[in-house]
Design an enzyme around this catalytic site. Structure first.
Site, PDB file in Angstrom:
ATOM      1  N   GLY A 193      26.284   3.169  10.184  1.00 25.06           N
ATOM      2  CA  GLY A 193      24.958   4.026  10.388  1.00 25.06           C
ATOM      3  C   GLY A 193      23.991   3.021  11.087  1.00 25.06           C
ATOM      4  O   GLY A 193      23.997   1.910  10.972  1.00 25.06           O
ATOM      5  N   HIS A 230       7.510   9.140  -2.545  1.00 23.54           N
ATOM      6  CA  HIS A 230       6.019   9.341  -2.642  1.00 23.54           C
ATOM      7  C   HIS A 230       5.755  10.814  -2.308  1.00 23.54           C
ATOM      8  O   HIS A 230       4.754  11.278  -2.741  1.00 23.54           O
ATOM      9  CB  HIS A 230       5.039   8.273  -2.204  1.00 23.54           C
ATOM     10  CG  HIS A 230       5.650   7.936  -0.572  1.00 23.54           C
ATOM     11  ND1 HIS A 230       6.586   7.128  -0.221  1.00 23.54           N
ATOM     12  CD2 HIS A 230       5.186   8.390   0.742  1.00 23.54           C
ATOM     13  CE1 HIS A 230       6.747   6.901   1.140  1.00 23.54           C
ATOM     14  NE2 HIS A 230       6.121   7.668   1.542  1.00 23.54           N
ATOM     15  N   HIS A 271     -10.725 -13.841   5.833  1.00 26.45           N
ATOM     16  CA  HIS A 271      -9.982 -14.993   6.965  1.00 26.45           C
ATOM     17  C   HIS A 271      -9.720 -16.259   5.975  1.00 26.45           C
ATOM     18  O   HIS A 271     -10.371 -16.555   5.099  1.00 26.45           O
ATOM     19  CB  HIS A 271     -11.206 -15.610   7.963  1.00 26.45           C
ATOM     20  CG  HIS A 271     -10.699 -16.695   8.785  1.00 26.45           C
ATOM     21  ND1 HIS A 271      -9.707 -16.469   9.807  1.00 26.45           N
ATOM     22  CD2 HIS A 271     -10.998 -18.141   8.849  1.00 26.45           C
ATOM     23  CE1 HIS A 271      -9.504 -17.513  10.292  1.00 26.45           C
ATOM     24  NE2 HIS A 271     -10.218 -18.594   9.881  1.00 26.45           N
TER      25      HIS A 271
END
EC number: 1.8.1.15
Length: 465
Positions: free
Chosen positions: A188, A323, A449
């Site tokens: 697969g 979900h 940052h």
């Protein structure tokens, strides 16, 4: 001349206000709003469904272990001499299943059978319809005012493997192998195949991938697909062919291919997709239609073609994602309680992640799809390795590709491949859900940052308006 279903329907021995078939997301339906209803829950397998027992959750526990092992193997680029000296497969299985998954599944069933939910009766045999709103499960025949089909899906097994008489594994049993194989054939090229290829290779198994299509993960945006396929070929032995014959050997299995080659390994995993379970339930006897792709047919609210019967999750959804099943459950749950205020199944901006290596996460349209739909497209591809944290990781393969609409400034699609892609994409999912203008989105907030989200920031700044 038509024949009534009702004339052939066995008499129900017990009637319920609500019958739920399947205990994946369907098990979440009985909220406090259903406390006054008499409910039947039917689960022929293990409580918790695919995600808990054989899918999303245990696989990611294996993936995390493989991530750590692979990181050690690749630590040389950071100036480290690291290695995994051994893998305790039994310990991994115990950590995942004995100590966590199995306990959760057992606890869920005990709860539904216990005094905490006295209005719920659990049936533990296969469900099939014998008439409108009437179900036989084992020796019991029950009926319900409302029925929710949440019966999930199962692995697709091509005939060459199914009829071989040779032991093969699927996602449903490979994680419980009695030992880690030294070599493994993975059949697969989709997300299940690529996740398990990563797991076993990461843990030290020699992996051979056999796929009928030239492109692994072919549903991805072309930019991600081409890069991932190169990475996969550098890592695995990839054969583009169909299996024609599977047979046992003294040391495992041999798979003959239609290109004249053959591959041998200690074990074989068949991961060629999944199919909905609706075809196993005699739905026609209840007037419930199946689509051509075997999904239960529903309208936008989750109603099937039979009055009072609903469907959600893998058995009916266009998205086989936990979900999405959870979101559909919330909609159907509301619709059962508030028939005067129906809510549609939420299928907009559905994201997905593939926990292979590198990790992949996507939402929205690919560049090709956006152009086909006629959008005035602006595109930016940002390398992870071009931001400070990417330097820290010495990342050379990660990218963030954004596709946006010049006319509205809205994001049409986001496609990430690299460390923590499934986490980094969440901010972009939010931007799409709330239709935010990317021309303002980037500079109206701070980006820490030198954290990894700067990859997304720089990609957004790189879009040309």
């Amino acid at each position: 001349m038509t024949t009534s279903h009702q004339s052939h329907t066995p008499a129900a021995e017990e009637h319920f206000d609500l019958i739920i078939i399947g205990t994946g997301s369907g098990n979440s339906i009985p909220s406090p709003g259903f406390d006054d209803q008499k409910i039947a829950i039917i689960e022929k397998g293990t409580f918790g469904g695919t995600c808990l027992n054989v899918g999303c959750i245990p696989t990611k526990m294996y993936v995390y272990a493989a991530d750590i092992a692979l990181a050690a193997r690749e630590a040389g680029r950071l100036g480290l001499d690291a290695q995994v000296t051994s893998v305790d497969w039994d310990s991994i299985v115990d950590r995942v299943f004995t100590n966590r998954i199995d306990q959760i599944a057992q606890g869920g069933e005990q709860y539904r059978r216990g005094e905490e939910t006295p209005n719920i009766t659990v049936f533990d045999e296969h469900a099939r319809f014998v008439g409108p709103k009437t179900i036989q499960t084992g020796e019991h025949v029950i009926s319900g005012d409302q029925i929710v089909i949440a019966a999930g899906s199962r692995p697709v097994i091509p005939e060459v493997y199914a009829n071989s008489g040779v032991k093969y594994y699927t996602n449903e049993d490979i994680m419980r192998m009695d030992h880690q194989p030294e070599s493994l054939i993975v059949v697969g090229g989709g997300y299940i195949a690529m996740e398990f290829a990563h797991v076993f290779d990461g843990l030290g198994t020699k992996v051979t991938v056999v796929n009928r299509s030239e492109t692994l993960l072919r549903h991805l945006d072309d930019e991600l697909s081409s890069r991932f396929n190169q990475i996969a070929r550098d890592r695995f032995d990839v054969r583009i062919a169909n299996g024609t014959k599977l047979e046992e050997t003294d040391t495992g299995v041999r798979l003959e291919l239609d290109n004249g080659e053959s591959v041998e390994a200690e074990a074989i995993l068949v991961a060629t997709g999944r199919t909905p379970n609706g075809d196993q339930m005699d739905l026609d006897k209840a007037g419930i239609e199946l689509l051509a792709d075997a999904r239960v047919s529903t309208d936008e609210f989750g109603r099937t073609t039979a009055e009072g019967v609903w469907a959600l999750g893998d058995v009916s959804s266009p998205y086989m994602l936990k979900h999405v099943a959870n979101a559909e459950t919330r909609a159907v749950q509301h619709n059962l309680l508030h028939p005067e205020d129906l809510r549609p199944l939420p299928h907009d901006n559905v994201p997905a992640a593939i926990f292979t290596h590198p990790q992949i996460a996507t939402v929205g349209l690919t560049e090709k799809q956006a152009r086909q739909k006629g959008f005035d497209v602006t595109v930016k591809v940002q390398n992870f390795g071009d931001v400070a944290y990417g330097w820290a990781m010495e990342d050379s393969t990660g990218i963030c590709k954004l596709v946006a609409d010049r006319d509205t400034g809205q994001l049409l699609g986001a496609h990430l491949m690299g460390p923590q892609a499934s986490t980094l994409i969440q901010q972009l999912i939010t931007a799409m859900a709330y239709k935010l203008d990317m021309r303002e989105f980037t500079r109206n907030q701070y980006w820490i940052h030198p954290a990894l989200p700067e990859v997304v920031e720089n990609a957004l700044l790189g879009l040309e308006w």
